[in-house]
Design a protein around this motif. Sequence first.
Motif, PDB file in Angstrom:
ATOM      1  N   GLU A 132      -7.961 -13.473   5.075  1.00 42.36           N
ATOM      2  CA  GLU A 132      -8.440 -12.101   5.195  1.00 42.36           C
ATOM      3  C   GLU A 132      -8.211 -11.344   3.881  1.00 42.36           C
ATOM      4  O   GLU A 132      -9.100 -10.658   3.385  1.00 42.36           O
ATOM      5  N   MET A 133      -7.011 -11.500   3.306  1.00 39.09           N
ATOM      6  CA  MET A 133      -6.690 -10.784   2.069  1.00 39.09           C
ATOM      7  C   MET A 133      -7.482 -11.312   0.879  1.00 39.09           C
ATOM      8  O   MET A 133      -7.657 -10.621  -0.119  1.00 39.09           O
ATOM      9  N   MET A 134      -7.937 -12.577   0.984  1.00 41.23           N
ATOM     10  CA  MET A 134      -8.760 -13.109  -0.108  1.00 41.23           C
ATOM     11  C   MET A 134     -10.244 -12.866   0.176  1.00 41.23           C
ATOM     12  O   MET A 134     -11.108 -13.528  -0.388  1.00 41.23           O
ATOM     13  N   ALA A 135     -10.498 -11.898   1.077  1.00 42.30           N
ATOM     14  CA  ALA A 135     -11.869 -11.477   1.387  1.00 42.30           C
ATOM     15  C   ALA A 135     -12.721 -12.616   1.931  1.00 42.30           C
ATOM     16  O   ALA A 135     -13.908 -12.705   1.657  1.00 42.30           O
TER      17      ALA A 135
ATOM     18  N   ARG B  77     -10.942  -5.797  -1.533  1.00 41.51           N
ATOM     19  CA  ARG B  77      -9.909  -6.835  -1.553  1.00 41.51           C
ATOM     20  C   ARG B  77     -10.054  -7.790  -2.728  1.00 41.51           C
ATOM     21  O   ARG B  77      -9.114  -8.510  -3.060  1.00 41.51           O
ATOM     22  N   LEU B  78     -11.216  -7.813  -3.341  1.00 39.04           N
ATOM     23  CA  LEU B  78     -11.372  -8.655  -4.527  1.00 39.04           C
ATOM     24  C   LEU B  78     -10.484  -8.133  -5.652  1.00 39.04           C
ATOM     25  O   LEU B  78     -10.191  -8.840  -6.603  1.00 39.04           O
ATOM     26  N   VAL B  80      -7.464  -6.962  -5.018  1.00 37.80           N
ATOM     27  CA  VAL B  80      -6.121  -6.924  -4.451  1.00 37.80           C
ATOM     28  C   VAL B  80      -5.604  -8.341  -4.258  1.00 37.80           C
ATOM     29  O   VAL B  80      -6.354  -9.236  -3.886  1.00 37.80           O
ATOM     30  N   GLY B  81      -4.326  -8.548  -4.551  1.00 36.02           N
ATOM     31  CA  GLY B  81      -3.703  -9.833  -4.253  1.00 36.02           C
ATOM     32  C   GLY B  81      -2.548  -9.618  -3.312  1.00 36.02           C
ATOM     33  O   GLY B  81      -2.047  -8.499  -3.187  1.00 36.02           O
ATOM     34  N   MET B  82      -2.139 -10.686  -2.612  1.00 36.54           N
ATOM     35  CA  MET B  82      -0.984 -10.507  -1.731  1.00 36.54           C
ATOM     36  C   MET B  82      -0.143 -11.774  -1.717  1.00 36.54           C
ATOM     37  O   MET B  82      -0.672 -12.880  -1.609  1.00 36.54           O
ATOM     38  N   ARG B 150      -1.679 -17.840  -6.906  1.00 34.78           N
ATOM     39  CA  ARG B 150      -2.915 -17.601  -6.169  1.00 34.78           C
ATOM     40  C   ARG B 150      -3.188 -16.095  -6.064  1.00 34.78           C
ATOM     41  O   ARG B 150      -4.331 -15.652  -6.210  1.00 34.78           O
ATOM     42  N   PHE B 160       0.372  -6.929  -3.417  1.00 33.15           N
ATOM     43  CA  PHE B 160       1.381  -6.633  -2.400  1.00 33.15           C
ATOM     44  C   PHE B 160       2.320  -7.827  -2.269  1.00 33.15           C
ATOM     45  O   PHE B 160       1.870  -8.966  -2.178  1.00 33.15           O
TER      46      PHE B 160
END
Lengths: 256, 268
Positions: A132-135, B77-78, B80-82, B150, B160
């Motif tokens: 989800e976070m990697m779209a 989200r492109l 944003v990393g988590m 990653r 995050f």
Amino acid sequence: MVAFIGQLGRNVIHAIAKLGDASIFAVSTLRLLFATPWQGKHFVMQLYAVGVGSLIIIIITGAFTGMVLALQGYHMLVKVGTEALLGSAVALSLIRELGPVLAALMFVGRAGSSITAEIGIMRVTEQMDALEMMAVNPQARVMLTRIVACAIALPLLVGIFDVVGLAAGYLVGVEMLGVNSGVYIGETIDKIALTDVYAGLTKSMYFGLLVGIICTYMGQRATPTTEGVAKATTQAVMICSVMVLVLDYIITSFYL
Amino acid sequence: MIKTKGLTKTYGNVAALNDINLHIKGGEVTVILGGSGSGKTTLLRLLAGLESPTSGSIMFSGEDLAKISRKRLYELRLRVGMLFQYSALLNSLTVYENVAFPLREHTDLDKEVIHTMVTMKLEQVGLRGFEEMMPSQLSGGMAKRVAFARALAMDPQVVFFDEPTSGLDPISAGVISSLIHETTVKTRMTSVVVTHDVQAGLDIADHVILLWQGEIIAEGKSNTIKNSDDPRVQQFIEGRPNGPIPFSRSQTAYVDDLTHKPGCVRLE
């Protein structure tokens, strides 16, 4: 008594709510087939996992089903002197009924359980959130690909199951029990209509769709703990097995 | 970069977060500190858009996460990393494929370019040469470093970090902490770190937010927090079991439970 009725009511409401939730899940997932870019590569990978992975178990069960059908059929038919009909008896029961149902049940145990467990564990280990976070929409990438793979793989497996079962039935009927080879094959070809094959395969496509939806749903809604995943996997196999038999009756009653 | 206003999240009747107003500035390391059950993980999931708030708003560079479409959320989200607490590497892919995953999904780059980028990211976390290993073969610290690589693959503006150091040995924890600090300085990205590791948190933070029972009880630079005279803050920083934040959640008197049970002898 009041408590009993209350509990019964709660269970019924709970079951209906679950059914509704599962239906919404199924519709919203299948809708993505048209709403997301074509994921050919991922379908193929899942098709390989559920299809090729189930091949050996399907071949073995297919062979023994054909063999036992020939054996049982022969001993019944020989009493009334109609063992010449053995070929068609084996073929019809395999193609119409036993092939789709037994293959589906084996498929549930082999592929369905692993789908539920895999999705459950992906949830426990936050892999769904990571996607989800990697779209990448996990519903499209993980759920949809598996459901479609099941709906395509099961009819193919049923085809293999039928062919192996027919060959095994021939071996037992002709080579072991001595039914005339020409009569056996002639009867088989004579009595089987293309609609029988078609009905069997369509049926198995619905089974595949059903197994895919139930198993992905159960994995997705599993409590994200070790126990939760174990429980969801067991339940998925149980529900799928029962639902395959129920759906089998419903579809068959339409065809006959 | 990120602003929340009146952010509230309840699960059933339990309020996990209550009226959170915060401002996370771009190019800084913001550390959200708090004990278990303080709502810090919930806060991070809300900021990342993984959950939606019960009420209030989350402005992500001017857009309200609760109001935008799923499509727009994926576009954001492109950038944003988590880094997840348990790394959350995709089990079916190798280390290389995991780091390359976001690039392959969202860019049309050549194989060679992706190879170069993945190699750079793996060098950054000191794991070149492990490309072909599967996540199950990695130790916790290594898995986290791969997950770090990653998270940085797309050169995000915001990253995050959910408990980046928990469950790691001191050296791995130190490596991760300094990676967060260095990368933030070098790439001018915005880092949001949720942790209960007080020392590591205060060391790398430009800005600290201390959460307790779903509310912000202190906020400011590391030194401000360290010198705070709020007894709750002091108790948390020093890790004392006794103080305004109760350690024991027991509901009944200990002596009674020990002695008043049937079959027990009351010692008096």
